[in-house]
Enzyme design. Sequence first.
Site, PDB file in Angstrom:
ATOM      1  N   TYR A  43       0.836  -1.206   0.000  1.00  0.00           N
ATOM      2  CA  TYR A  43       0.000   0.000   0.000  1.00  0.00           C
ATOM      3  C   TYR A  43       0.869   1.255   0.000  1.00  0.00           C
ATOM      4  O   TYR A  43       0.633   2.198  -0.746  1.00  0.00           O
ATOM      5  CB  TYR A  43      -0.920  -0.011   1.216  1.00  0.00           C
ATOM      6  CG  TYR A  43      -1.800   1.202   1.316  1.00  0.00           C
ATOM      7  CD1 TYR A  43      -2.987   1.285   0.602  1.00  0.00           C
ATOM      8  CD2 TYR A  43      -1.445   2.279   2.121  1.00  0.00           C
ATOM      9  CE1 TYR A  43      -3.798   2.401   0.677  1.00  0.00           C
ATOM     10  CE2 TYR A  43      -2.242   3.401   2.206  1.00  0.00           C
ATOM     11  CZ  TYR A  43      -3.419   3.454   1.485  1.00  0.00           C
ATOM     12  OH  TYR A  43      -4.203   4.574   1.565  1.00  0.00           O
ATOM     13  N   SER A  90      -4.221  11.352   9.133  1.00  0.00           N
ATOM     14  CA  SER A  90      -3.276  10.304   8.787  1.00  0.00           C
ATOM     15  C   SER A  90      -1.863  10.866   8.976  1.00  0.00           C
ATOM     16  O   SER A  90      -1.691  11.953   9.524  1.00  0.00           O
ATOM     17  CB  SER A  90      -3.501   9.870   7.342  1.00  0.00           C
ATOM     18  OG  SER A  90      -2.631   8.839   6.989  1.00  0.00           O
ATOM     19  N   LYS A 126       5.389   2.534  15.746  1.00  0.00           N
ATOM     20  CA  LYS A 126       4.082   2.682  15.084  1.00  0.00           C
ATOM     21  C   LYS A 126       3.397   1.322  15.052  1.00  0.00           C
ATOM     22  O   LYS A 126       3.710   0.459  14.241  1.00  0.00           O
ATOM     23  CB  LYS A 126       4.267   3.223  13.665  1.00  0.00           C
ATOM     24  CG  LYS A 126       2.961   3.474  12.920  1.00  0.00           C
ATOM     25  CD  LYS A 126       3.243   4.056  11.537  1.00  0.00           C
ATOM     26  CE  LYS A 126       1.937   4.351  10.792  1.00  0.00           C
ATOM     27  NZ  LYS A 126       1.179   3.107  10.514  1.00  0.00           N
ATOM     28  N   ARG A 147     -11.861   5.711  13.656  1.00  0.00           N
ATOM     29  CA  ARG A 147     -11.498   6.860  12.835  1.00  0.00           C
ATOM     30  C   ARG A 147     -12.415   7.052  11.638  1.00  0.00           C
ATOM     31  O   ARG A 147     -12.784   8.168  11.291  1.00  0.00           O
ATOM     32  CB  ARG A 147     -10.050   6.739  12.340  1.00  0.00           C
ATOM     33  CG  ARG A 147      -9.623   7.946  11.499  1.00  0.00           C
ATOM     34  CD  ARG A 147      -8.147   7.930  11.174  1.00  0.00           C
ATOM     35  NE  ARG A 147      -7.780   6.859  10.266  1.00  0.00           N
ATOM     36  CZ  ARG A 147      -6.552   6.682   9.783  1.00  0.00           C
ATOM     37  NH1 ARG A 147      -5.587   7.500  10.155  1.00  0.00           N
ATOM     38  NH2 ARG A 147      -6.277   5.693   8.961  1.00  0.00           N
ATOM     39  N   GLU A 183      -4.396   3.377  19.504  1.00  0.00           N
ATOM     40  CA  GLU A 183      -4.596   2.213  18.648  1.00  0.00           C
ATOM     41  C   GLU A 183      -5.092   1.022  19.462  1.00  0.00           C
ATOM     42  O   GLU A 183      -4.559   0.721  20.528  1.00  0.00           O
ATOM     43  CB  GLU A 183      -3.272   1.812  17.966  1.00  0.00           C
ATOM     44  CG  GLU A 183      -2.670   2.870  17.082  1.00  0.00           C
ATOM     45  CD  GLU A 183      -3.437   3.085  15.801  1.00  0.00           C
ATOM     46  OE1 GLU A 183      -3.863   2.094  15.188  1.00  0.00           O
ATOM     47  OE2 GLU A 183      -3.615   4.253  15.421  1.00  0.00           O
ATOM     48  N   LYS A 338       8.796   4.408   7.925  1.00  0.00           N
ATOM     49  CA  LYS A 338       8.374   3.029   7.744  1.00  0.00           C
ATOM     50  C   LYS A 338       9.565   2.086   7.585  1.00  0.00           C
ATOM     51  O   LYS A 338      10.630   2.469   7.095  1.00  0.00           O
ATOM     52  CB  LYS A 338       7.465   2.911   6.511  1.00  0.00           C
ATOM     53  CG  LYS A 338       6.241   3.835   6.544  1.00  0.00           C
ATOM     54  CD  LYS A 338       5.311   3.533   7.706  1.00  0.00           C
ATOM     55  CE  LYS A 338       4.483   2.303   7.480  1.00  0.00           C
ATOM     56  NZ  LYS A 338       3.416   2.463   6.493  1.00  0.00           N
ATOM     57  N   CYS A 454     -22.168  -5.388 -21.237  1.00  0.00           N
ATOM     58  CA  CYS A 454     -21.214  -6.296 -20.617  1.00  0.00           C
ATOM     59  C   CYS A 454     -21.700  -6.646 -19.217  1.00  0.00           C
ATOM     60  O   CYS A 454     -21.892  -5.751 -18.386  1.00  0.00           O
ATOM     61  CB  CYS A 454     -19.829  -5.650 -20.542  1.00  0.00           C
ATOM     62  SG  CYS A 454     -18.589  -6.701 -19.747  1.00  0.00           S
TER      63      CYS A 454
END
Length: 729
Positions: A43, A90, A126, A147, A183, A338, A454
């Site tokens: 992603y 975000s 994270k 969220r 979280e 990341k 279709c």
Amino acid sequence: MDDPADLTEAEAANELMRLARTIRKHNRLYHAEDAPEITDQEYDALVRRNEVLEAAFPQLVRPDSPSKGVGHEVAASPLSKVTHAVRMMSLDNAFDAEEVGEWVARVRRFLDLDADAPIAFTAEDKIDGLSLSLRYEDGELVRAATRGDGQVGEDVTPNVAHIADIPAKLNGDAPDVFEIRGEVYMERAAFADLNTRLMDEARAAAEAKGEDFDPAKVRQFANPRNAAAGSLRQKDASVTAKRPLRFWAHGWGEASEVPGKTQHEVIRAIEAFGLPVSPLFAQVEGLDALIAHYEKIASARPDLPYEIDGVVYKVDRLDWQDRLGFVAKAPRWALAHKFPAERAETTLEAIDIQVGRTGKLTPVGRLAPVLVGGVTVTNVTLHNRDEIARLGVRVGDRVVIQRAGDVIPQVVENLTREVEREPFVFPDHCPDCGSEAVAEEGEVDVRCTGGLICPAQRLERLKHFVSRGALDIEGLGEKTIAQFIEHGWLTGPVDILRLHEKRTDILALDGWQEKSVDNLLAAIEDKRTPDAARLLFGLGIRHVGAVTARDLLKGLGDIRKLPAKAAEFHAYRTENPQGADEKVSPFNARMLEAVRRIYEVQADGIGTAVGHALADFFHEDHNRQVWDALIGPEPGAGEVDPPVYEVETVASPVAGKTVVFTGKLETMSRDEAKAQAERLGAKAAGSVSAKTDLLVAGPGAGSKLKKAEELGIEVIDEAGWAEIVSKAS
């Protein structure tokens, strides 16, 4: 993957379009359905590619760009909706130390700090979980919400009562109103135990019924994040009570009083209130310390009891956070660093062709199941026929796949391309309806030309037509549409408006009662006067998203003008083909000027791709027939009667105006000033022109000030701008 410098504008625009659709799909699967098809790394790779292309081609940034959104709107759910008092944002991502250094430098420039001025940060792991907001009033928990899309989430208050980490009452003297954000997650061992228990329960149930047990039919969770999300978002809180969920806090939303002047102080205050925080949370100073803490967390990652996918950095001082503010979907004062993508080898067992709503033929690779970063991967997108050719993949090849974010995995290498095998032949006809499948000039995507005949497109187009962002017809979901298509009652959008003629037939179907049929027909009838922009978006015209539809109608006012405008543009481009000395591309300036003039719109998000798409749509007889049946040339002539579209306004003195800043700004940086203008609904331009409405001039203003005076443009100083900002806020 092509270097942006090697792409034409047409190629870049096409890729941005594909990325927007792919990312939107995976946002829905991840945030709204808890059923991702790709990994976090995959992603992130898609989002990263989108960012790179937008930076290289800023003129092609789409109105529906993934860079402008957060999460995904709440899907149809038995849970109540909650509107967040403060939007849940975000985070922007970095993938190496150099990018982190660039972020620190941007922070320093924005705040106008000297190169040697110290900057304190916080850094923490994270966690890969589900974002949650806990609202406490007078120290008592009154609401918990997911969220969602950042603005609207789901109420899960009864469910969090079963999470031991979340107290019903805060310790000590808490603010009157305090929203704690963090979280919900599930530890690795608990995740494994849960899947084992689900398998055992299914086996026991089959044995009790005397049935054969099939492990393949047991629904197990793919990873701890999905398990946490699925367990929390339950209508029955007793199900959540049986799931071993954990929580930790990392921020806050609305607060009557913030208990600290730094991120570090507030997080420690939250910890004192009784909420757990990351054990690896730390306050550090400078870039080197950030990277050192990242490496410390990365080395500890394999031994942690929970899944993490990076490290989050935040500017520590809250007054600096306020000044830095936000971009479209993320704060400037925070960054997610990341971890690198994970890879694995497997066998490509098959290549299937899927036909999408717009007729695009997408190849999907079916893999021998392989575990990558804790997720079992069985499918991989092959994007298009050019990507298949580039990789040289064929059925039976050994391939390396990569998870580059929580999205569909990608093939990064073919290990057996030298082995002799039958090449994969991309179809030139639609596998669903047999219509010709072609690629338009300058595009890599192959599309079915069958349109509404279709079967694959019919269902998807009708689903889109009644979807939340389009006509939003309640009660007409995918299963119902499929059922009505099967009976021959739905072949196009117009048939939906004529379903009242089938009332008796619908009542004869299993599961339908008079009340449910009448409710459906009433919901349809309620859309006889739909919002014009929603209607236009619902038709599924290529390149015409929700924002583009609104921008078009802001210019035209009346949706009924579109067919004539499209015909005018079609005639223009036929009479004015591109000359041999021009770049062969639909994105040249001459065509863009014609699009803006003919369609009466100046919105930056509307370019030649939209103009061509509208011209092509209305040039097809069957599309004009659908349009005439739906709308007609005048009010009352069609099945619906959309009103004239009215432009929304923003309550700000400079809303809709173009503002230019020049000279030395003494109380803020140039970036901060531009951000203020954008927040007030103005466009911050870099140069003065006849379209400029206001010039903010600081000391040392030169040529821009002179030009503004020559053009008679209003000029104010920094204090005058501050007054405008204060009155608007």
